[in-house]
Design a protein around this motif. Structure first.
Motif, PDB file in Angstrom:
ATOM      1  N   TYR A   1      -7.300  12.613  -0.724  1.00  0.00           N
ATOM      2  CA  TYR A   1      -6.157  13.214  -0.050  1.00  0.00           C
ATOM      3  C   TYR A   1      -5.804  12.333   1.146  1.00  0.00           C
ATOM      4  O   TYR A   1      -6.668  12.038   1.980  1.00  0.00           O
ATOM      5  CB  TYR A   1      -6.468  14.632   0.416  1.00  0.00           C
ATOM      6  N   LEU A   2      -4.565  11.914   1.210  1.00  0.00           N
ATOM      7  CA  LEU A   2      -4.125  11.121   2.360  1.00  0.00           C
ATOM      8  C   LEU A   2      -4.008  12.016   3.590  1.00  0.00           C
ATOM      9  O   LEU A   2      -3.450  13.113   3.514  1.00  0.00           O
ATOM     10  CB  LEU A   2      -2.768  10.466   2.080  1.00  0.00           C
ATOM     11  N   MET A   3      -4.481  11.518   4.720  1.00  0.00           N
ATOM     12  CA  MET A   3      -4.337  12.237   5.982  1.00  0.00           C
ATOM     13  C   MET A   3      -3.216  11.658   6.836  1.00  0.00           C
ATOM     14  O   MET A   3      -2.928  12.151   7.922  1.00  0.00           O
ATOM     15  CB  MET A   3      -5.662  12.212   6.750  1.00  0.00           C
ATOM     16  N   ASP A   4      -2.604  10.575   6.341  1.00  0.00           N
ATOM     17  CA  ASP A   4      -1.521   9.917   7.074  1.00  0.00           C
ATOM     18  C   ASP A   4      -0.584   9.280   6.050  1.00  0.00           C
ATOM     19  O   ASP A   4      -0.794   9.408   4.841  1.00  0.00           O
ATOM     20  CB  ASP A   4      -2.077   8.876   8.063  1.00  0.00           C
ATOM     21  N   TYR A   5       0.463   8.600   6.528  1.00  0.00           N
ATOM     22  CA  TYR A   5       1.330   7.856   5.622  1.00  0.00           C
ATOM     23  C   TYR A   5       0.623   6.589   5.140  1.00  0.00           C
ATOM     24  O   TYR A   5      -0.136   5.965   5.894  1.00  0.00           O
ATOM     25  CB  TYR A   5       2.616   7.440   6.335  1.00  0.00           C
ATOM     26  N   GLU A   6       0.890   6.211   3.889  1.00  0.00           N
ATOM     27  CA  GLU A   6       0.427   4.909   3.413  1.00  0.00           C
ATOM     28  C   GLU A   6       1.604   4.150   2.800  1.00  0.00           C
ATOM     29  O   GLU A   6       2.277   4.642   1.898  1.00  0.00           O
ATOM     30  CB  GLU A   6      -0.685   5.010   2.376  1.00  0.00           C
ATOM     31  N   LEU A   7       1.828   2.947   3.309  1.00  0.00           N
ATOM     32  CA  LEU A   7       2.822   2.032   2.758  1.00  0.00           C
ATOM     33  C   LEU A   7       2.090   0.962   1.965  1.00  0.00           C
ATOM     34  O   LEU A   7       1.171   0.318   2.479  1.00  0.00           O
ATOM     35  CB  LEU A   7       3.637   1.374   3.876  1.00  0.00           C
ATOM     36  N   ILE A   8       2.483   0.769   0.712  1.00  0.00           N
ATOM     37  CA  ILE A   8       1.906  -0.250  -0.162  1.00  0.00           C
ATOM     38  C   ILE A   8       3.000  -1.230  -0.538  1.00  0.00           C
ATOM     39  O   ILE A   8       4.073  -0.821  -0.996  1.00  0.00           O
ATOM     40  CB  ILE A   8       1.310   0.391  -1.438  1.00  0.00           C
ATOM     41  N   VAL A   9       2.757  -2.525  -0.334  1.00  0.00           N
ATOM     42  CA  VAL A   9       3.703  -3.578  -0.697  1.00  0.00           C
ATOM     43  C   VAL A   9       3.007  -4.512  -1.673  1.00  0.00           C
ATOM     44  O   VAL A   9       2.038  -5.185  -1.317  1.00  0.00           O
ATOM     45  CB  VAL A   9       4.192  -4.362   0.540  1.00  0.00           C
ATOM     46  N   MET A  10       3.491  -4.557  -2.914  1.00  0.00           N
ATOM     47  CA  MET A  10       2.817  -5.288  -3.978  1.00  0.00           C
ATOM     48  C   MET A  10       3.093  -6.795  -3.895  1.00  0.00           C
ATOM     49  O   MET A  10       4.225  -7.224  -3.673  1.00  0.00           O
ATOM     50  CB  MET A  10       3.280  -4.784  -5.337  1.00  0.00           C
ATOM     51  N   THR A  11       2.035  -7.584  -4.103  1.00  0.00           N
ATOM     52  CA  THR A  11       2.174  -9.040  -4.128  1.00  0.00           C
ATOM     53  C   THR A  11       1.812  -9.639  -5.482  1.00  0.00           C
ATOM     54  O   THR A  11       2.161 -10.785  -5.765  1.00  0.00           O
ATOM     55  CB  THR A  11       1.292  -9.694  -3.049  1.00  0.00           C
ATOM     56  N   HIS A  12       1.111  -8.866  -6.317  1.00  0.00           N
ATOM     57  CA  HIS A  12       0.707  -9.392  -7.633  1.00  0.00           C
ATOM     58  C   HIS A  12       0.396  -8.233  -8.562  1.00  0.00           C
ATOM     59  O   HIS A  12      -0.208  -7.229  -8.152  1.00  0.00           O
ATOM     60  CB  HIS A  12      -0.523 -10.297  -7.500  1.00  0.00           C
ATOM     61  N   GLY A  13       0.779  -8.382  -9.822  1.00  0.00           N
ATOM     62  CA  GLY A  13       0.418  -7.405 -10.835  1.00  0.00           C
ATOM     63  C   GLY A  13       1.143  -6.077 -10.665  1.00  0.00           C
ATOM     64  O   GLY A  13       2.170  -5.982  -9.991  1.00  0.00           O
ATOM     65  N   THR A  14       0.566  -5.038 -11.265  1.00  0.00           N
ATOM     66  CA  THR A  14       1.142  -3.691 -11.218  1.00  0.00           C
ATOM     67  C   THR A  14       0.060  -2.685 -10.851  1.00  0.00           C
ATOM     68  O   THR A  14      -1.026  -2.702 -11.424  1.00  0.00           O
ATOM     69  CB  THR A  14       1.767  -3.303 -12.569  1.00  0.00           C
ATOM     70  N   LEU A  15       0.380  -1.829  -9.898  1.00  0.00           N
ATOM     71  CA  LEU A  15      -0.518  -0.749  -9.496  1.00  0.00           C
ATOM     72  C   LEU A  15      -0.085   0.535 -10.188  1.00  0.00           C
ATOM     73  O   LEU A  15       1.066   0.957 -10.075  1.00  0.00           O
ATOM     74  CB  LEU A  15      -0.462  -0.562  -7.975  1.00  0.00           C
ATOM     75  N   TYR A  16      -1.018   1.152 -10.921  1.00  0.00           N
ATOM     76  CA  TYR A  16      -0.751   2.424 -11.594  1.00  0.00           C
ATOM     77  C   TYR A  16      -1.411   3.519 -10.761  1.00  0.00           C
ATOM     78  O   TYR A  16      -2.642   3.602 -10.686  1.00  0.00           O
ATOM     79  CB  TYR A  16      -1.314   2.408 -13.013  1.00  0.00           C
ATOM     80  N   ILE A  17      -0.585   4.338 -10.131  1.00  0.00           N
ATOM     81  CA  ILE A  17      -1.113   5.289  -9.164  1.00  0.00           C
ATOM     82  C   ILE A  17      -0.322   6.587  -9.212  1.00  0.00           C
ATOM     83  O   ILE A  17       0.884   6.583  -9.491  1.00  0.00           O
ATOM     84  CB  ILE A  17      -1.074   4.680  -7.736  1.00  0.00           C
ATOM     85  N   SER A  18      -1.004   7.701  -8.949  1.00  0.00           N
ATOM     86  CA  SER A  18      -0.353   9.011  -8.907  1.00  0.00           C
ATOM     87  C   SER A  18      -0.363   9.550  -7.494  1.00  0.00           C
ATOM     88  O   SER A  18      -1.333   9.374  -6.747  1.00  0.00           O
ATOM     89  CB  SER A  18      -1.069  10.000  -9.838  1.00  0.00           C
ATOM     90  N   GLY A  19       0.741  10.202  -7.142  1.00  0.00           N
ATOM     91  CA  GLY A  19       0.840  10.923  -5.885  1.00  0.00           C
ATOM     92  C   GLY A  19       1.235  12.347  -6.192  1.00  0.00           C
ATOM     93  O   GLY A  19       2.359  12.597  -6.652  1.00  0.00           O
TER      94      GLY A  19
END
Length: 284
Positions: A33-51
């Motif tokens: 569980y996130l307790m704050d904001y998270e910013l993700i900026v991709m530089t390679h490949g693909t991230l498969y993630i659920s929110g």
């Protein structure tokens, strides 16, 4: 699409930041569980993630911004790398549905869609690397907070600058954007104005005048600036030497590249790399 409202009358509070590199192709993002904001900026490949109940496929050049109290977990194996920034705000405002909302900017507040494609991802990556250098070099919270806020403002402007600055005809805007995209994908070549004019079927003089009218700088200067933006990214995010980077940008002579870089940036490539040399790298 959902979007997040952020108050920026005062800077956001930076919690943690870094660069993540998947240790293997079988890596799956952890559940939490996130307790704050998270910013993700991709530089390679693909991230498969659920929110929560939504699954994202975030690829190179794209970003994802998840809010506090999101249940985050990996959707499937992700062979990827990305820069990340955790931050909190003095006031967590409710999400917005952008399809029903037209005003994305008010004094002291910006609105950022939860997921999107960056116009200039290299610029964001360089700024996030500079933030990491600040954390490693000074670790002064006020500086880190302001740098994090600047990153979010840059992200917002990359997404909405054109919408907030109308006035160009549709045809001009479309051609201008097509030229921007062509330059972006041709920065590794020794690209010339005549080549661009030929590609789009316009007179070189006309195309140069149109571009200067819309952007405020010459087409030739913009090409050079974009090459140097990519050079800064490569100097920041890779261990390639200057000659390798020069060749990758279409320069046959490394000294010509170094001279151009110094003219645009004000530092030699080596000086620029050394100025922001402290990276925060994570493998877990």
């Amino acid at each position: 699409m959902n979007a997040h409202q952020l108050r920026i009358e005062r800077p956001v509070h930076m919690e943690l930041t870094g660069k993540f590199v998947a240790p293997s192709a079988d890596w799956i993002h952890l559940s939490r569980y996130l307790m704050d904001y998270e910013l993700i900026v991709m530089t390679h490949g693909t991230l498969y993630i659920s929110g929560d109940d939504e699954t994202y496929e975030v690829s190179q050049g794209e970003y994802l911004l998840l809010p506090p109290f999101t249940r985050q977990k990996g959707a499937k194996p992700s062979d990827c790398s990305f820069y990340w920034l955790h931050f909190s705000s003095s006031q967590n405002l409710p999400k917005l549905d952008l399809s029903r909302y037209t005003h994305v900017h008010e004094n002291g507040r910006i609105v950022i869609p939860q997921y999107g494609t960056l116009r200039n991802p290299e610029k964001i990556v360089v700024m996030m690397k500079q933030l990491q250098d600040s954390v490693r070099g000074y670790n002064e919270q006020t500086l880190n907070d302001y740098m994090s806020t600047v990153i979010l403002c840059e992200l917002y402007n990359q997404l909405f600058f054109e919408k907030n600055n109308p006035g160009k005809s549709f045809k001009q805007t479309q051609l201008y954007n097509d030229i921007l995209d062509y330059i972006k994908w041709s920065r590794h070549e020794n690209i010339k104005v005549s080549q661009i004019a030929s590609h789009f079927g316009y007179n070189e003089k006309y195309l140069s005048h149109l571009f200067t009218t819309v952007s405020g700088i010459s087409l030739k200067q913009y090409i050079l600036q974009q090459k140097m933006e990519l050079a800064k990214y490569l100097l920041t995010d890779t261990n390639q030497n200057v000659s390798e980077i020069s060749s990758q940008l279409g320069y046959s002579d490394p000294h010509h590249f170094m001279k151009s870089f110094k003219k645009i940036v004000g530092l030699t490539p080596t000086e620029f790399r050394n100025a922001y040399s402290k990276r925060l790298l994570f493998y877990e």
